[in-house]
Design a protein around this motif. Sequence first.
Motif, mmCIF file in Angstrom:
data_model
loop_
_atom_site.group_PDB
_atom_site.id
_atom_site.type_symbol
_atom_site.label_atom_id
_atom_site.label_comp_id
_atom_site.label_asym_id
_atom_site.label_seq_id
_atom_site.Cartn_x
_atom_site.Cartn_y
_atom_site.Cartn_z
ATOM 1 N N LEU A 9 0.833 -1.202 0.000
ATOM 2 C CA LEU A 9 0.000 0.000 0.000
ATOM 3 C C LEU A 9 0.871 1.256 0.000
ATOM 4 O O LEU A 9 0.593 2.219 -0.736
ATOM 5 C CB LEU A 9 -0.921 -0.008 1.219
ATOM 6 C CG LEU A 9 -1.817 1.229 1.394
ATOM 7 C CD1 LEU A 9 -2.745 1.390 0.193
ATOM 8 C CD2 LEU A 9 -2.612 1.123 2.693
ATOM 9 N N THR A 10 1.916 1.242 0.819
ATOM 10 C CA THR A 10 2.826 2.382 0.893
ATOM 11 C C THR A 10 3.485 2.642 -0.459
ATOM 12 O O THR A 10 3.584 3.793 -0.910
ATOM 13 C CB THR A 10 3.915 2.141 1.957
ATOM 14 O OG1 THR A 10 3.299 1.937 3.235
ATOM 15 C CG2 THR A 10 4.867 3.331 2.045
ATOM 16 N N ALA A 11 3.926 1.569 -1.119
ATOM 17 C CA ALA A 11 4.585 1.702 -2.421
ATOM 18 C C ALA A 11 3.628 2.301 -3.454
ATOM 19 O O ALA A 11 4.015 3.186 -4.230
ATOM 20 C CB ALA A 11 5.091 0.344 -2.885
ATOM 21 N N PHE A 12 2.375 1.819 -3.465
ATOM 22 C CA PHE A 12 1.399 2.355 -4.409
ATOM 23 C C PHE A 12 1.120 3.835 -4.144
ATOM 24 O O PHE A 12 1.013 4.634 -5.079
ATOM 25 C CB PHE A 12 0.093 1.553 -4.337
ATOM 26 C CG PHE A 12 0.033 0.402 -5.286
ATOM 27 C CD1 PHE A 12 -0.017 0.614 -6.653
ATOM 28 C CD2 PHE A 12 0.031 -0.902 -4.818
ATOM 29 C CE1 PHE A 12 -0.064 -0.453 -7.544
ATOM 30 C CE2 PHE A 12 -0.010 -1.980 -5.693
ATOM 31 C CZ PHE A 12 -0.060 -1.750 -7.052
ATOM 32 N N LEU A 13 1.008 4.192 -2.868
ATOM 33 C CA LEU A 13 0.734 5.591 -2.530
ATOM 34 C C LEU A 13 1.896 6.491 -2.930
ATOM 35 O O LEU A 13 1.695 7.591 -3.460
ATOM 36 C CB LEU A 13 0.462 5.714 -1.024
ATOM 37 C CG LEU A 13 -0.856 5.114 -0.528
ATOM 38 C CD1 LEU A 13 -0.943 5.212 0.987
ATOM 39 C CD2 LEU A 13 -2.039 5.809 -1.180
ATOM 40 N N ILE A 14 3.114 6.032 -2.688
ATOM 41 C CA ILE A 14 4.292 6.824 -3.041
ATOM 42 C C ILE A 14 4.376 7.006 -4.548
ATOM 43 O O ILE A 14 4.655 8.104 -5.050
ATOM 44 C CB ILE A 14 5.573 6.153 -2.510
ATOM 45 C CG1 ILE A 14 5.622 6.279 -0.986
ATOM 46 C CG2 ILE A 14 6.826 6.766 -3.130
ATOM 47 C CD1 ILE A 14 6.787 5.548 -0.350
ATOM 48 N N GLU A 15 4.132 5.944 -5.298
ATOM 49 C CA GLU A 15 4.216 6.030 -6.757
ATOM 50 C C GLU A 15 3.047 6.791 -7.366
ATOM 51 O O GLU A 15 3.097 7.164 -8.533
ATOM 52 C CB GLU A 15 4.292 4.621 -7.354
ATOM 53 C CG GLU A 15 5.629 3.950 -7.133
ATOM 54 C CD GLU A 15 6.777 4.745 -7.716
ATOM 55 O OE1 GLU A 15 6.661 5.213 -8.867
ATOM 56 O OE2 GLU A 15 7.788 4.925 -7.018
ATOM 57 N N SER A 16 2.007 7.018 -6.576
ATOM 58 C CA SER A 16 0.853 7.777 -7.070
ATOM 59 C C SER A 16 1.039 9.276 -6.889
ATOM 60 O O SER A 16 0.256 10.070 -7.425
ATOM 61 C CB SER A 16 -0.425 7.329 -6.341
ATOM 62 O OG SER A 16 -0.694 5.964 -6.592
#
Length: 207
Positions: A9-16
């Motif tokens: 989830l953290t990775a997706f949020l950062i890449e968003s």
Amino acid sequence: MDNLGVFILTAFLIESTPGPNMAFLALISATEGRRYGFATTLGVALGLLIIGLLAAAGVAAVISQSPIMFQILRWGGIVYLLYLAWEGWREAGENSPSTAHGAKSSATYFRHGLIVNLLNPKAAFFYIAILPTFVSTTDTSFTQTASLTLLYVGIATIMHILIVTFASLFNPFLADPKRNKMTRQILSLALAVVAIWFGYSTRGGVS
């Protein structure tokens, strides 16, 4: 498994969130097309992978303890992004999209994507300050860090493919020289703003 879910989830949020990759991929894909966008994406993925494996080998810890090394990495990324923004603005003066990239090839955009991420302050912060918080001390940290790096690169690549696919939809519309020039200038300015913003937001280094 709970930590893994939080990491994804953290990775997706950062890449968003807006960053060098998002701005640069949008610029290339919209003005040059999907082919060059995907070539850039491959370079981005390799750059993220190299930084992650260096972090797993302990380089991230060394950089986090060395303000000078971090500032060299930080300023290198800022200057390179500003150079790419200037290059995009300069190429906006060309008469047509076909002459805008001249003799450039997919390898050129692959190289740009690679260098952008080797000097990417956003990626550096992730590997130095965020990823280590998901590494357990009960197992081999190198194995964990390398595994999380591969997962993060995979997530980032998925996001970048989506960006390239969406942005490239505007490429036929930008076949008109005037629209192409205006879009290049707007996206080049956006890339320059991202570079300046990252320079400001990372001025304090890694705490």
